[in-house]
Design an enzyme around this catalytic site. Structure first.
Site, PDB file in Angstrom:
ATOM      1  N   ASP A 158      -3.889 -18.762   0.487  1.00 47.86           N
ATOM      2  CA  ASP A 158      -2.663 -18.174  -0.045  1.00 47.86           C
ATOM      3  C   ASP A 158      -1.941 -19.182  -0.931  1.00 47.86           C
ATOM      4  O   ASP A 158      -1.357 -18.838  -1.944  1.00 47.86           O
ATOM      5  CB  ASP A 158      -1.716 -17.770   1.098  1.00 47.86           C
ATOM      6  N   PHE A 171      -3.500 -19.396  -4.274  1.00 41.83           N
ATOM      7  CA  PHE A 171      -3.159 -18.189  -5.026  1.00 41.83           C
ATOM      8  C   PHE A 171      -1.733 -18.289  -5.566  1.00 41.83           C
ATOM      9  O   PHE A 171      -1.479 -18.013  -6.735  1.00 41.83           O
ATOM     10  CB  PHE A 171      -3.310 -16.951  -4.133  1.00 41.83           C
ATOM     11  N   LEU A 221      -3.037  21.538  -1.356  1.00 37.68           N
ATOM     12  CA  LEU A 221      -4.222  21.953  -0.598  1.00 37.68           C
ATOM     13  C   LEU A 221      -3.852  23.083   0.348  1.00 37.68           C
ATOM     14  O   LEU A 221      -2.738  23.130   0.860  1.00 37.68           O
ATOM     15  CB  LEU A 221      -4.726  20.779   0.261  1.00 37.68           C
ATOM     16  N   GLU A 257     -12.384  13.303   4.454  1.00 40.26           N
ATOM     17  CA  GLU A 257     -11.501  12.160   4.175  1.00 40.26           C
ATOM     18  C   GLU A 257     -10.260  12.273   5.042  1.00 40.26           C
ATOM     19  O   GLU A 257      -9.767  13.369   5.260  1.00 40.26           O
ATOM     20  CB  GLU A 257     -11.049  12.186   2.695  1.00 40.26           C
ATOM     21  N   LYS A 266      -6.474  12.530   5.781  1.00 39.99           N
ATOM     22  CA  LYS A 266      -5.363  12.968   4.936  1.00 39.99           C
ATOM     23  C   LYS A 266      -4.207  12.012   5.169  1.00 39.99           C
ATOM     24  O   LYS A 266      -3.541  12.034   6.198  1.00 39.99           O
ATOM     25  CB  LYS A 266      -4.958  14.398   5.281  1.00 39.99           C
ATOM     26  N   ASP A 299      -0.748  10.259   5.071  1.00 39.92           N
ATOM     27  CA  ASP A 299       0.598  10.803   5.005  1.00 39.92           C
ATOM     28  C   ASP A 299       1.464   9.923   4.115  1.00 39.92           C
ATOM     29  O   ASP A 299       2.205   9.068   4.575  1.00 39.92           O
ATOM     30  CB  ASP A 299       1.184  10.889   6.422  1.00 39.92           C
ATOM     31  N   ARG A 321       3.789  13.229  -8.273  1.00 37.87           N
ATOM     32  CA  ARG A 321       3.245  14.572  -8.424  1.00 37.87           C
ATOM     33  C   ARG A 321       4.303  15.515  -9.006  1.00 37.87           C
ATOM     34  O   ARG A 321       3.985  16.372  -9.818  1.00 37.87           O
ATOM     35  CB  ARG A 321       2.784  15.071  -7.057  1.00 37.87           C
ATOM     36  N   GLU A 339      -3.201   8.258  -2.955  1.00 41.16           N
ATOM     37  CA  GLU A 339      -2.024   8.325  -2.110  1.00 41.16           C
ATOM     38  C   GLU A 339      -1.384   6.943  -1.950  1.00 41.16           C
ATOM     39  O   GLU A 339      -2.070   5.986  -1.582  1.00 41.16           O
ATOM     40  CB  GLU A 339      -2.470   8.851  -0.735  1.00 41.16           C
ATOM     41  N   TYR A 364      -8.558   8.686  -4.275  1.00 35.27           N
ATOM     42  CA  TYR A 364      -9.502   9.705  -3.828  1.00 35.27           C
ATOM     43  C   TYR A 364     -10.002  10.625  -4.931  1.00 35.27           C
ATOM     44  O   TYR A 364     -10.844  11.451  -4.699  1.00 35.27           O
ATOM     45  CB  TYR A 364      -8.965  10.511  -2.642  1.00 35.27           C
ATOM     46  N   LYS A 373     -13.839  18.366   1.338  1.00 34.63           N
ATOM     47  CA  LYS A 373     -14.059  18.738  -0.056  1.00 34.63           C
ATOM     48  C   LYS A 373     -15.534  19.053  -0.252  1.00 34.63           C
ATOM     49  O   LYS A 373     -16.385  18.273   0.195  1.00 34.63           O
ATOM     50  CB  LYS A 373     -13.674  17.578  -0.987  1.00 34.63           C
ATOM     51  N   LYS A 394      -5.175  20.238   9.358  1.00 34.15           N
ATOM     52  CA  LYS A 394      -4.025  19.456   9.818  1.00 34.15           C
ATOM     53  C   LYS A 394      -4.096  19.238  11.327  1.00 34.15           C
ATOM     54  O   LYS A 394      -4.567  20.101  12.064  1.00 34.15           O
ATOM     55  CB  LYS A 394      -2.719  20.210   9.500  1.00 34.15           C
ATOM     56  N   CYS A 427      24.854  -2.693  32.505  1.00 37.11           N
ATOM     57  CA  CYS A 427      23.429  -2.373  32.637  1.00 37.11           C
ATOM     58  C   CYS A 427      23.235  -1.485  33.877  1.00 37.11           C
ATOM     59  O   CYS A 427      23.681  -1.843  34.964  1.00 37.11           O
ATOM     60  CB  CYS A 427      22.618  -3.658  32.784  1.00 37.11           C
ATOM     61  N   CYS A 435      21.166  -3.849  36.627  1.00 37.77           N
ATOM     62  CA  CYS A 435      21.725  -5.035  37.278  1.00 37.77           C
ATOM     63  C   CYS A 435      23.244  -5.071  37.227  1.00 37.77           C
ATOM     64  O   CYS A 435      23.865  -5.985  37.763  1.00 37.77           O
ATOM     65  CB  CYS A 435      21.146  -6.304  36.647  1.00 37.77           C
ATOM     66  N   CYS A 443      20.910  -5.756  27.588  1.00 30.43           N
ATOM     67  CA  CYS A 443      21.293  -6.422  28.816  1.00 30.43           C
ATOM     68  C   CYS A 443      20.723  -7.829  28.681  1.00 30.43           C
ATOM     69  O   CYS A 443      19.515  -7.998  28.499  1.00 30.43           O
ATOM     70  CB  CYS A 443      20.667  -5.710  30.008  1.00 30.43           C
ATOM     71  N   CYS A 491      17.392  -9.428  35.317  1.00 33.69           N
ATOM     72  CA  CYS A 491      17.600  -7.986  35.516  1.00 33.69           C
ATOM     73  C   CYS A 491      16.327  -7.336  36.067  1.00 33.69           C
ATOM     74  O   CYS A 491      15.253  -7.461  35.477  1.00 33.69           O
ATOM     75  CB  CYS A 491      17.990  -7.363  34.186  1.00 33.69           C
TER      76      CYS A 491
HETATM   77  S1  IVH Z   1      -7.032  15.941  -2.451  1.00 34.68           S
HETATM   78  C1  IVH Z   1      -6.718  19.149  -5.526  1.00 34.68           C
HETATM   79  N1  IVH Z   1      -7.423  14.045  -0.661  1.00 34.68           N
HETATM   80  O1  IVH Z   1      -2.324  15.896   0.517  1.00 34.68           O
HETATM   81  C2  IVH Z   1      -6.885  18.127  -4.475  1.00 34.68           C
HETATM   82  N2  IVH Z   1      -5.212  14.903  -0.956  1.00 34.68           N
HETATM   83  O2  IVH Z   1      -1.557  18.762   0.694  1.00 34.68           O
HETATM   84  C3  IVH Z   1      -5.587  17.731  -3.901  1.00 34.68           C
HETATM   85  N3  IVH Z   1      -3.534  13.835   0.458  1.00 34.68           N
HETATM   86  O3  IVH Z   1      -0.776  16.239  -2.605  1.00 34.68           O
HETATM   87  C4  IVH Z   1      -5.529  16.476  -3.193  1.00 34.68           C
HETATM   88  N4  IVH Z   1      -4.892  12.426   1.470  1.00 34.68           N
HETATM   89  O4  IVH Z   1      -0.658  13.976  -1.397  1.00 34.68           O
HETATM   90  C5  IVH Z   1      -6.518  14.869  -1.236  1.00 34.68           C
HETATM   91  N5  IVH Z   1      -7.894  12.360   0.873  1.00 34.68           N
HETATM   92  C6  IVH Z   1      -7.010  13.173   0.279  1.00 34.68           C
HETATM   93  C7  IVH Z   1      -5.632  13.161   0.614  1.00 34.68           C
HETATM   94  C8  IVH Z   1      -4.762  14.050  -0.022  1.00 34.68           C
HETATM   95  C9  IVH Z   1      -3.632  12.840   1.359  1.00 34.68           C
HETATM   96  C10 IVH Z   1      -2.274  14.552   0.140  1.00 34.68           C
HETATM   97  C11 IVH Z   1      -1.924  14.560  -1.320  1.00 34.68           C
HETATM   98  C12 IVH Z   1      -1.817  15.997  -1.703  1.00 34.68           C
HETATM   99  C13 IVH Z   1      -1.561  16.656  -0.401  1.00 34.68           C
HETATM  100  C14 IVH Z   1      -2.027  18.090  -0.419  1.00 34.68           C
END
Ligand code: IVH
Length: 664
Positions: free
Chosen positions: A34, A37, A84, A114, A116, A118, A137, A171, A223, A287, A311, A405, A408, A423, A428
């Site tokens: 580090d 770097f 999606l 893949e 998903k 968050d 987006r 993402e 992705y 997919k 989901k 508390c 205690c 506390c 305690c």
């Molecule tokens: S594919 C047309 N792949 O999920 C294809 N989306 O509900 C659309 N997301 O807006 C996206 N991981 O923010 C894809 N491996 C993944 C993802 C992913 C998270 C999110 C993305 C998208 C939302 C759709």
């Protein structure tokens, strides 16, 4: 240095920094320290300060943040960013699979699975291999230009490894540990806390000042590749490979699947891993692999028909707060808990939800007797999302935090800068019991059978005052406890005996030092190698470690200077508890590429130990049997998994075979 020399030197520096950055943040395999770097970065920044007109748009100096903006510009997406469709059950997925079979006229076809993530979808535009613009987006057709903020994400390449034009989608997210640290600091600064990593990531990308975004621990997984020149691709799987080649981070859990069975297993597998991942996911995405097939099934106006999000169930429900009680944690933090009218959510009955602290109660305006919306996702602790204020009858009562508390009865204090009441009495009883529970927990010393009830019983009986006393327990001492049979006593002593050989990082985590989570414990153990060396480490030695801030260093020093700690360590030592960490490099990845399922009861390991040993050697531990599994390790009383493995012709091994594999 004259300008021409500076120009040449800057280009060399940019090349080097880009390359080291890629090895560090994308491949997770740094090639320089580090410090080295930082020196390269400093040289670059100094030269750019002298010659500001030599700054390029893809210079690594953008990582630390450029000038603040007054507003974000609008960006029109050349190809719309669709959303999606969702599936929530196996039935939904089977129905989706059947629809695909029908429109493709095929029995079986490949899909890519893949996680998903968050986070937030973003689109990145590259020209001639250079990052030129990045956008949110937005509404799918028009987003906001957040280029400067995106530049601060170290794992996001500013320069591709090929000089092509491309639009890459993926993402942006905030890893859990970074999120937690960010909230700790915000709490100390009196700022409102982010509710979850996704909100924190969104808030960070919406900063007009990129220097603020630069301080936020954001990360990126790619992705999709939309318009691009260069090497073509015929499938999503090839696209992911191309993204990797271009220098992007692609999630390691992506998988090429064949048929519905694989799809369902993948969902189960990722769902099992979910709580252990360093980032949050809310499902998996499937997919259709072949791009030609994707084209054949096409799109609806809002989403592609060739992909679906399965989901995880994050359910919401409504119930009433019967009462608010307080719990004293192992660090003395006093946490208010909502006692709920029992509610069934995601398959479990929920009776309590944490209200975290006084500020959150005030912010959410929670009163005793309120009807509230509860949310539970996976294995996480249920949360109160909001109060149904319109349902109030007038009989609701406000809650105030206690001044003493509850365990205690000593005064509680709010330390300036902290959200929690504490506390501060080291003696305690509630804290002592919580420390024992934490010590024995699965991620700690993994002492099975030693849960909440037994910890309280051991403490109250006077047998165990601190975790150092655990190893002095004997069958004779345990025999005096109520509800303690001979068999349970023997099992507990067994589990205690086994836990003595745990690696140092488990012990460090189990000791319950403030701010020392599993990750920090691993780091400390790997770096220092023995408990003695961690205990003796100076403030300087601690803070030079990567990701080790002053807060952790103070906390460690404080912990090891305490007299009680010294006494506990002596007791652990006398009982023969291991204080060393096996050096990571001495363990070879002998099991890389092999996947295992564990079933039945093992004698010499706990499941957790077996999993850890396999994973340390590069193997994978899966939760369910499929044809992708190489070995089933069957202990005593193995059941349906054993049958299924035999059906599929999977190698079934016993505990001794596993030991041989681990040692060979
Ligand atoms: S594919 C047309 N792949 O999920 C294809 N989306 O509900 C659309 N997301 O807006 C996206 N991981 O923010 C894809 N491996 C993944 C993802 C992913 C998270 C999110 C993305 C998208 C939302 C759709």
């Amino acid at each position: 240095m004259d300008k021409e020399t500076a120009r040449q030197r800057l280009e060399v520096l940019r090349e080097q920094i880009t390359e080291h950055n890629y090895h560090y943040h994308v491949l997770d395999a740094p090639r320089i320290s580090d410090k080295q770097f930082d020196q390269l970065m400093k040289e670059l920044m100094d030269l750019e300060t002298i010659y500001p007109d030599l700054v390029t748009s893809d210079s690594p100096s953008r990582r630390v943040g450029s000038n603040p903006l007054t507003a974000f510009a609008e960006v029109q997406h050349a190809v719309p960013m669709l959303s999606l469709d969702n599936a929530f059950s196996e039935d939904d997925i089977s129905a989706y699979y059947q629809r695909l079979q029908k429109s493709l006229g095929l029995e079986e076809f490949a899909l890519v699975g893949e996680p998903k993530i968050d986070g937030l979808a973003v689109s990145l535009y590259y020209e001639d291999g250079r990052f030129v613009r990045g956008a949110t987006r937005g509404d799918g057709t028009q987003g906001e230009d957040i280029t400067d903020n995106l530049c601060t994400i170290w794992s996001l390449p500013l320069r591709l490894r090929e000089k092509i034009r491309a639009e890459v989608r993926g993402e942006v997210f905030m890893p859990r540990d970074g999120f937690e640290r960010l909230n700790i600091v915000r709490g100390q600064e009196g700022l409102t806390l982010f509710a979850n990593p996704r909100n924190a990531a969104a808030g960070s990308l919406r900063q007009l000042d990129p220097a603020i975004a630069a301080k936020r621990p954001l990360d990126f997984f790619a992705y999709s590749l939309v318009n691009f020149t260069g090497e073509g691709a015929e499938s999503q799987w090839e696209i992911l490979a191309n993204l990797k080649k271009l220098g992007f981070k692609v999630n390691k859990l992506v998988s090429l699947l064949n048929g519905l069975n694989d799809v369902l297993h993948y969902h189960q597998h990722i769902s099992d891993l979910r709580s252990r991942l360093p980032y949050e996911i809310d499902g998996v995405v499937f997919k259709v692999n072949e791009l030609a097939y994707q084209e054949k099934v096409g799109f609806t106006s809002r989403a592609p028909r060739w992909a679906i999000a399965y989901k995880f169930t994050a359910e919401e429900g409504i119930t009433r707060i019967k009462d608010i009680t307080v719990n004293v944690g192992r660090t003395g933090a006093i946490t208010p808990l909502a006692e709920l009218e029992p509610l069934l959510l995601s398959g479990s009955v929920i009776k309590r939800a944490s209200l975290h602290n006084e500020d959150i109660i005030r912010e959410k305006d929670v009163m005793i007797g309120d009807k509230v919306v509860i949310h539970k996702a996976g294995e996480v602790i249920p949360e109160i999302i909001r109060v149904l204020r319109e349902e109030r009858s007038g009989s609701e009562r406000p809650f105030t935090m206690p001044e003493r508390c509850p365990s205690c009865h000593k005064d509680v204090k709010r330390i300036p800068g902290e959200a929690a009441l504490r506390c501060l009495n080291p003696a305690c009883p509630a804290q002592a019991v919580e420390r024992i529970i934490h010590f024995a927990s699965r991620r700690g010393m993994d002492i099975s059978g030693l849960g909440e009830a037994l910890a309280a019983q051991l403490y109250q009986s006077g047998l165990v005052n601190d975790v150092g006393d655990l190893y002095a327990l004997t069958a004779a001492k345990l025999a005096g406890l109520e509800r303690m049979g001979e068999k349970s006593a023997a099992n507990l002593l067994d589990a205690l005996g086994r836990s003595k050989t745990n690696p140092l990082h488990r012990l460090l985590y189990a000791m319950g030092i403030r701010f020392v989570g599993e990750r920090t414990a691993r780091l400390l153990a790997a770096h220092f190698g023995s408990l003695w060396r961690v205990a003796a480490a100076s403030y300087y030695e601690l803070t030079v470690l990567k990701d080790m801030g002053p807060q952790i260093a103070f906390s460690l020093q404080n912990f090891f200077q305490r007299e009680e700690t010294g006494i506990i360590i002596e007791k652990l030592k006398a009982s023969g508890v291991n204080f060393q960490e096996e050096r990571a490099e001495e363990i070879q990845s002998t099991l890389a590429g092999n996947s295992f399922v564990l079933t039945g009861t093992l004698q010499r390991f706990s499941r957790e130990q077996a999993r850890e040993a396999i994973e340390q050697r590069g193997g994978k531990v899966l939760s369910s049997i499929s044809k992708n599994v190489d070995y089933l390790i069957a202990g005593e009383k193995a059941g349906s998994k054993l049958l299924k493995a035999q059906e599929l012709g999977i190698n079934v091994l016993g505990e001794e075979d596993l030991e041989k594999l681990l040692n060979g």
